[in-house]
Write an enzyme that holds these catalytic residues in place. Structure first.
Site, mmCIF file in Angstrom:
data_model
loop_
_atom_site.group_PDB
_atom_site.id
_atom_site.type_symbol
_atom_site.label_atom_id
_atom_site.label_comp_id
_atom_site.label_asym_id
_atom_site.label_seq_id
_atom_site.Cartn_x
_atom_site.Cartn_y
_atom_site.Cartn_z
ATOM 1 N N LYS A 276 0.841 -1.197 0.000
ATOM 2 C CA LYS A 276 0.000 0.000 0.000
ATOM 3 C C LYS A 276 0.876 1.246 0.000
ATOM 4 O O LYS A 276 2.009 1.202 0.474
ATOM 5 C CB LYS A 276 -0.868 0.015 1.267
ATOM 6 C CG LYS A 276 -2.028 -0.951 1.263
ATOM 7 C CD LYS A 276 -2.847 -0.798 2.536
ATOM 8 C CE LYS A 276 -3.987 -1.792 2.581
ATOM 9 N NZ LYS A 276 -5.014 -1.550 1.547
ATOM 10 N N ARG A 350 -10.436 -11.488 1.853
ATOM 11 C CA ARG A 350 -11.263 -12.561 1.289
ATOM 12 C C ARG A 350 -10.526 -13.898 1.334
ATOM 13 O O ARG A 350 -11.154 -14.954 1.378
ATOM 14 C CB ARG A 350 -11.693 -12.175 -0.130
ATOM 15 C CG ARG A 350 -10.547 -11.950 -1.081
ATOM 16 C CD ARG A 350 -10.951 -11.169 -2.320
ATOM 17 N NE ARG A 350 -11.004 -9.724 -2.086
ATOM 18 C CZ ARG A 350 -11.321 -8.832 -3.010
ATOM 19 N NH1 ARG A 350 -11.641 -9.224 -4.236
ATOM 20 N NH2 ARG A 350 -11.346 -7.551 -2.720
#
Ligand code: BES
Ligand code: MN
Ligand code: ZN
Length: 494
Positions: A276, A350
């Site tokens: 990120k 996920r």
């Protein structure tokens, strides 16, 4: 802040501060009028000055001379009734104003205001939750606590005798929820060097001891034995060992199918090799707020002694880059047997959830709800007001929406139809872990849906609601109220 009920006449009550409702520029309710009379009309003269105004959430504070030492006049707006939003906003403003005084004891009349479509129980509940939310402090990491502790310490709600018992029960349930929220906030606010997967597991064990729950913590070896290839792929880059936490509360017969709550427990999300950008990366310590909220809900449900069976499952790990970290393009086999091409290691939530959701099958659940800071796209879609709700099941979705409205912790239903599944196609594996920029929160939910075919399931994306950014940065404790209300409603207690 401790809430109780009182049935003694408001005007004769002793209180450091009274919270008095004003509607359409006039004192609202007979208790407010009685206080005014006992003070020689002081409150109505104050209102006549026009200083309070008629806008909702405006407050005006003053000192009195009688057994009630101070008063906060709170305006609920200019209409005949408050609405849900103006009620909540004004209650919050009034409690904040009361907290600026040094008074320890408050007397509240704020539930005397009519709210469109809402009964006394709702007003009591919302008031207790708002009061506790405002009183919350996070000072564990400071060397000295704030010299000004939260006030008031005690709040008595003035009620008619006929209403007091039911309101008392509502206060008990709300305080159980608030205790669960405080736990969720503490876990969220703790930095990632303290709140590691091991710390979350220790917290679960402590909860188990305090509330007589069953707790099991699976380590890396056990995950390998279960073939949780997706969860393990996320953990590879980290020096912290991953955990799978299972907490079980049995408040109903052993045969009754449990509700299973699954919470994303990424204790820090760097993005992994798909790193990120630096700005605001500190906020990725909040990436375990799903886990925190299901642990908080467990605490609330156990404290409320709900007649229901509840299982909480928390897959937890850091998402770090490292020499052994998963690379973009790597293909892993999940516990379900399906293979996943990990195109972006930042779509890690996920991956840990799909193995936990597969694991949830073994409880033969009545329903499974997973809770996760799953996508930045959900914040773009819904902002910070509603959590994103995804479910193929209309009945379960309806229950969660209603539960949220009952406790001012709302969710908004998003689409989940097959049209979006195509975005997850992979040329090399059964499914890709990202579906491109369009509808990013929907494709994330679509990914999860592939692992939840064997039970009734819903997914809550709390990326916009679990914490606040900016100067007032901090975990919100959401969606503990929504989840607890949902579980209590299923138990028949709410
Ligand atoms: N934890 C983040 C989601 C997130 C990001 C929540 C920012 C709140 C604020 C999640 O693991 C993530 O990184 N999601 C990616 C998915 C993308 C790579 C498909 C995102 O939302 O950018
Ligand atoms: Mn991520
Ligand atoms: Zn994440």
């Amino acid at each position: 802040m401790k809430f109780s009920t009182t049935t003694s006449a408001a005007a004769r009550a002793r209180a450091g501060v009274a919270l008095v409702p004003v509607l359409g520029g006039r004192l609202c309710g007979s208790a407010a009028q009685a206080i005014d009379e006992a003070n020689g009309g002081r409150l109505s003269r104050l209102l006549a000055s026009g200083d309070l105004g008629k806008k909702a959430a405006a407050t005006l504070s003053t000192h009195l001379d009688g057994s009630i030492a101070r008063v906060v006049l709170a305006s609920f707006g200019k209409d005949k009734e408050a609405n849900e939003k103006s009620y909540i906003d004004t209650v919050r403003a009034a409690y904040k104003a009361a907290g600026s005084f040094s008074a320890d004891d408050a007397l509240s009349l704020l539930h005397d205001v009519p709210v469109a479509g809402r009964d006394l129980a709702w007003k009591v509940r919302v008031q207790a939750l708002a009061g506790r939310d405002i009183a919350y402090r996070f000072e564990q990491m400071k060397s000295e606590p704030d010299p000004k502790p939260p006030r008031p310490k005690r709040v008595a709600l003035a009620l008619e005798r006929a209403d007091a018992a039911a309101a008392g029960r509502e206060i008990d349930r709300a305080s159980a929820i608030a205790n669960g929220m405080d736990l969720a906030k503490d876990l969220g606010n703790l930095p990632a060097n303290v709140c590691t997967p091991t710390y979350l597991a220790d917290t679960a064990r402590k909860l188990a001891r305090e509330f007589g729950l069953k707790c099991e913590v699976l380590d890396e070896k056990q995950m390998q034995a279960l073939k949780m290839g997706a969860l393990l792929a996320v953990a590879r880059g980290s020096a912290q060992p991953p955990k799978l936490i299972v907490l079980r509360y049995q408040g109903a017969g052993a045969k009754q199918a449990p509700i299973v709550l699954v919470g994303k427990g990424i204790t820090f999300d760097t993005g992994g090799i798909s790193l990120k950008p630096a700005p605001e990366m500190d906020e990725m310590k909040f990436d375990m707020c799903g886990a925190a909220s299901v642990l908080g809900t467990m605490r609330a449900v156990a404290e409320a002694k709900a007649k229901v069976n509840l299982v909480v499952v928390v897959p937890t790990t850091e998402n770090m880059p490292g020499g052994r970290a998963t690379r973009p393009g790597d293909i892993v086999t999940t516990m379900s047997g399906k293979t996943v091409e990990i195109l972006n290691t930042d779509a890690e939530g996920r991956l840990i959830l799909c193995d936990a959701l597969e694991y949830a099958k073994r409880f033969s659940p009545a329903a499974v709800v997973d809770v996760a800071n799953l996508t930045g796209a959900c914040v773009i879609a819904l902002g910070h007001h509603h959590s994103g709700l995804f479910s193929p099941n209309d009945e379960l979705a309806g229950e969660l929406q209603a539960a949220g409205r009952e406790v001012a912790d709302t969710c908004w239903r998003m689409p989940l139809d097959d049209a979006y599944q195509e975005q997850l196609k992979s040329p090399f594996a059964d499914v890709a872990n990202i579906g491109g920029r369009p509808a990013g929160s929907v494709t994330a939910a679509c990914f999860l849906s592939r692992f939840t075919k064997d039970y009734t399931w819903a997914h809550l994306d709390i990326a916009g609601t679990a914490w606040r950014s900016g100067t007032n940065k901090g975990a919100s404790g959401r969606p503990v109220p929504l989840l607890t209300r949902f579980v209590l409603a299923r138990s028949g207690a709410a």
